[in-house]
Design a protein around this motif. Structure first.
Motif, PDB file in Angstrom:
ATOM      1  N   ALA A 179       0.637  -1.395  -0.082  1.00  0.00           N
ATOM      2  CA  ALA A 179      -0.073   0.058  -0.103  1.00  0.00           C
ATOM      3  C   ALA A 179       0.789   1.174   0.008  1.00  0.00           C
ATOM      4  N   VAL A 180       1.772   1.626   0.879  1.00  0.00           N
ATOM      5  CA  VAL A 180       2.866   2.442   1.005  1.00  0.00           C
ATOM      6  C   VAL A 180       3.347   2.412  -0.269  1.00  0.00           C
ATOM      7  N   ALA A 181       4.271   2.101  -0.526  1.00  0.00           N
ATOM      8  CA  ALA A 181       4.891   1.416  -2.146  1.00  0.00           C
ATOM      9  C   ALA A 181       3.927   2.102  -3.614  1.00  0.00           C
ATOM     10  N   SER A 182       2.300   1.870  -3.254  1.00  0.00           N
ATOM     11  CA  SER A 182       1.967   2.263  -4.282  1.00  0.00           C
ATOM     12  C   SER A 182       1.343   3.824  -4.115  1.00  0.00           C
ATOM     13  N   VAL A 183       1.026   4.418  -3.090  1.00  0.00           N
ATOM     14  CA  VAL A 183       1.118   5.599  -3.232  1.00  0.00           C
ATOM     15  C   VAL A 183       2.953   6.405  -3.545  1.00  0.00           C
ATOM     16  N   ALA A 184       3.736   5.842  -2.950  1.00  0.00           N
ATOM     17  CA  ALA A 184       5.811   6.785  -3.247  1.00  0.00           C
ATOM     18  C   ALA A 184       5.283   6.264  -4.899  1.00  0.00           C
ATOM     19  N   TYR A 185       5.124   5.069  -5.509  1.00  0.00           N
ATOM     20  CA  TYR A 185       4.926   5.244  -6.812  1.00  0.00           C
ATOM     21  C   TYR A 185       4.400   6.225  -7.106  1.00  0.00           C
ATOM     22  N   GLY A 186       3.306   6.509  -7.284  1.00  0.00           N
ATOM     23  CA  GLY A 186       2.772   7.280  -8.013  1.00  0.00           C
ATOM     24  C   GLY A 186       3.260   8.423  -7.181  1.00  0.00           C
ATOM     25  N   THR A 187       2.924   8.689  -6.529  1.00  0.00           N
ATOM     26  CA  THR A 187       4.417   9.868  -5.836  1.00  0.00           C
ATOM     27  C   THR A 187       5.584  10.710  -6.666  1.00  0.00           C
ATOM     28  N   VAL A 188       6.155   9.443  -7.015  1.00  0.00           N
ATOM     29  CA  VAL A 188       7.329   9.484  -7.380  1.00  0.00           C
ATOM     30  C   VAL A 188       7.222  10.324  -9.069  1.00  0.00           C
ATOM     31  N   MET A 189       6.516   9.157  -9.631  1.00  0.00           N
ATOM     32  CA  MET A 189       6.090   9.568 -11.421  1.00  0.00           C
ATOM     33  C   MET A 189       5.662  11.114 -11.180  1.00  0.00           C
ATOM     34  N   ASN A 190       4.569  11.889 -10.466  1.00  0.00           N
ATOM     35  CA  ASN A 190       4.860  12.758 -10.279  1.00  0.00           C
ATOM     36  C   ASN A 190       5.249  14.054 -10.337  1.00  0.00           C
ATOM     37  N   LEU A 191       6.779  13.658 -10.125  1.00  0.00           N
ATOM     38  CA  LEU A 191       7.988  14.478 -10.134  1.00  0.00           C
ATOM     39  C   LEU A 191       8.173  14.349 -11.462  1.00  0.00           C
ATOM     40  N   GLN A 192       8.227  13.137 -11.813  1.00  0.00           N
ATOM     41  CA  GLN A 192       8.062  12.979 -13.038  1.00  0.00           C
ATOM     42  C   GLN A 192       7.840  14.142 -14.106  1.00  0.00           C
ATOM     43  N   GLY A 193       6.315  14.314 -14.459  1.00  0.00           N
ATOM     44  CA  GLY A 193       5.808  14.882 -15.182  1.00  0.00           C
ATOM     45  C   GLY A 193       5.918  16.467 -15.142  1.00  0.00           C
ATOM     46  N   TRP A 194       5.720  16.743 -13.666  1.00  0.00           N
ATOM     47  CA  TRP A 194       5.457  17.714 -12.916  1.00  0.00           C
ATOM     48  C   TRP A 194       5.446  19.143 -13.038  1.00  0.00           C
ATOM     49  N   THR A 195       7.245  18.183 -13.761  1.00  0.00           N
ATOM     50  CA  THR A 195       8.006  19.235 -14.207  1.00  0.00           C
ATOM     51  C   THR A 195       8.193  20.453 -15.202  1.00  0.00           C
ATOM     52  N   LEU A 196       7.949  19.308 -15.945  1.00  0.00           N
ATOM     53  CA  LEU A 196       7.265  19.288 -17.741  1.00  0.00           C
ATOM     54  C   LEU A 196       5.930  20.355 -18.192  1.00  0.00           C
ATOM     55  N   MET A 197       4.919  20.329 -17.023  1.00  0.00           N
ATOM     56  CA  MET A 197       3.663  20.785 -17.828  1.00  0.00           C
ATOM     57  C   MET A 197       3.622  22.338 -16.868  1.00  0.00           C
ATOM     58  N   GLN A 198       3.465  23.086 -18.339  1.00  0.00           N
ATOM     59  CA  GLN A 198       3.263  24.203 -18.204  1.00  0.00           C
ATOM     60  C   GLN A 198       1.203  24.834 -17.934  1.00  0.00           C
ATOM     61  N   GLY A 199       1.528  26.404 -17.853  1.00  0.00           N
ATOM     62  CA  GLY A 199      -0.174  26.401 -17.995  1.00  0.00           C
ATOM     63  C   GLY A 199      -1.166  25.764 -16.196  1.00  0.00           C
ATOM     64  N   MET A 200      -0.542  25.211 -15.540  1.00  0.00           N
ATOM     65  CA  MET A 200      -1.214  24.779 -14.152  1.00  0.00           C
ATOM     66  C   MET A 200      -1.281  26.279 -13.359  1.00  0.00           C
ATOM     67  N   ALA A 201      -2.224  26.442 -12.300  1.00  0.00           N
ATOM     68  CA  ALA A 201      -2.930  27.486 -11.987  1.00  0.00           C
ATOM     69  C   ALA A 201      -1.768  27.376 -10.435  1.00  0.00           C
ATOM     70  N   SER A 202      -1.178  28.825  -9.903  1.00  0.00           N
ATOM     71  CA  SER A 202      -0.361  28.873  -9.583  1.00  0.00           C
ATOM     72  C   SER A 202       0.561  28.492  -8.371  1.00  0.00           C
ATOM     73  N   GLY A 203      -0.525  27.792  -7.751  1.00  0.00           N
ATOM     74  CA  GLY A 203      -0.027  27.341  -6.607  1.00  0.00           C
ATOM     75  C   GLY A 203       0.070  25.689  -6.409  1.00  0.00           C
ATOM     76  N   ILE A 204       0.053  24.997  -7.604  1.00  0.00           N
ATOM     77  CA  ILE A 204       0.221  23.510  -7.723  1.00  0.00           C
ATOM     78  C   ILE A 204       1.557  23.717  -8.709  1.00  0.00           C
ATOM     79  N   SER A 205       2.264  24.805  -9.899  1.00  0.00           N
ATOM     80  CA  SER A 205       2.706  24.489 -10.280  1.00  0.00           C
ATOM     81  C   SER A 205       4.255  24.814 -10.375  1.00  0.00           C
ATOM     82  N   TYR A 206       4.717  24.292 -11.058  1.00  0.00           N
ATOM     83  CA  TYR A 206       6.650  24.069 -10.517  1.00  0.00           C
ATOM     84  C   TYR A 206       6.687  25.082 -10.967  1.00  0.00           C
ATOM     85  N   VAL A 207       7.918  25.882 -10.442  1.00  0.00           N
ATOM     86  CA  VAL A 207       8.550  26.940 -11.190  1.00  0.00           C
ATOM     87  C   VAL A 207      10.100  26.790 -10.504  1.00  0.00           C
ATOM     88  N   PRO A 208      10.437  26.982 -12.259  1.00  0.00           N
ATOM     89  CA  PRO A 208      12.178  26.937 -11.986  1.00  0.00           C
ATOM     90  C   PRO A 208      12.843  27.823 -10.872  1.00  0.00           C
TER      91      PRO A 208
END
Length: 301
Positions: free
Chosen positions: A193-222
């Motif tokens: 159960a823990v690993a399943s959530v951790a997998y999704g969280t780690v994979m979010n880190l890979q895609g989150w930095t490449l997504m643009q145009g999201m709300a300022s409260g959740i978007s990545y700011v280089p």
């Protein structure tokens, strides 16, 4: 001439409590796993420390290079594990069978609402095969499933790394030498159960930095401070992926609790019969000839 069947030490060891001897990590395996994990951590986390003018989005095309570097590292982990533990071609064959099974399980849920039954098989297999082969199994299974489902893209090498960590962590859990039972199923269910959530969280880190145009409260700011970006990242996970991660965790836990015990027994029975850690020796043919001559009745008898 005795009528008692021979019973050597190997036979007694294999029948003891129905357990399988744990596959230990040697120095070569530790070094190989540490190297590939360090590269994976850098690949996932470096955007959080990048300056504001680094051009993060331009590095989405670097995934093929990461994939090209990952393949020889996976081979290095296999070779190191074999060198440290004496595993042979039978272990590699079992690795291939389990990878094919994991790849076949993934399309059953197709990622719908987080229903991904392959996670529980990776956890159980990593527990039996150990962390070295568990890491390779997770990565190869994800690669094979990407080929089956057409999910080949810049995210694939990151998925291979993350799933490798899931199976490796199962092999590092304590208590592998104790007799199997309900406590082990609960341990693996909780870890799954823990690993399943951790997998999704780690994979979010890979895609989150490449997504643009999201709300300022959740978007990545280089270039922003690490704490600010991590806070936005957690908000991003809560807003976008938790609805997939939690069902995945529940499915993994339920399957582990209901099917874990018989599957663990089957995997351990297969490894005992394959005798992965039993060295293979070859007798001199003359030994059998001499033994046959000595057992033959003489004329005086």
């Amino acid at each position: 001439m005795s009528g008692t069947a021979p019973s050597g030490p190997h036979r007694a060891e294999r029948k003891r409590d129905g357990r399988t001897k744990a596959i230990r990590l040697g120095p070569r395996s530790v070094a190989a796993l540490a190297l590939v994990s360090a590269i994976g951590v850098v690949a996932f986390g470096w955007p959080l420390f990048a300056p504001g003018d680094s051009g993060i989005t331009t590095h989405a095309a670097d995934a093929p290079w990461l994939f090209a570097a990952l393949l020889p590292l996976l081979l290095a982990v296999v070779v190191a594990t074999i060198a440290d533990t004496g595993l042979d071609a039978k272990a590699v064959a079992m690795l291939g069978v389990l990878a094919a099974a994991g790849a076949a399980l993934r399309p059953l849920g197709a990622g719908t609402a987080g229903i991904e039954p392959m996670f529980f098989l990776m956890v159980l297999s990593g527990r039996v095969l150990g962390p070295g082969f568990g890491f390779v199994l997770g990565a190869v299974s994800m690669f094979a499933s990407a080929l089956l489902t057409g999910g080949v893209g810049p995210w694939m090498p990151f998925q291979m790394l993350a799933m490798g960590w899931v199976a490796m962590g199962a092999g590092l859990l304590p208590g592998a030498a104790r007799p199997p039972g309900r406590a082990e199923s609960l341990l693996l269910a909780g870890y799954g159960a823990v690993a399943s959530v951790a997998y999704g969280t780690v994979m979010n880190l890979q895609g989150w930095t490449l997504m643009q145009g999201m709300a300022s409260g959740i978007s990545y700011v280089p270039g922003d401070p690490l704490g600010d970006n991590l806070a936005r990242f957690m908000a991003y996970c809560l807003a976008t992926s938790l609805g997939w991660d939690l069902p995945r965790a529940v499915v993994t836990m339920v399957l582990t609790l209901t099917l874990g015990t018989p599957i663990l027994k089957a995997l351990r029975r297969a490894t005992r019969r394959a005798a992965f850690e039993t060295p293979t020796t070859f007798e001199d043919p003359t030994t059998f000839e001499d033994q046959g001559a000595s057992d033959a009745p003489t004329a005086a008898e």
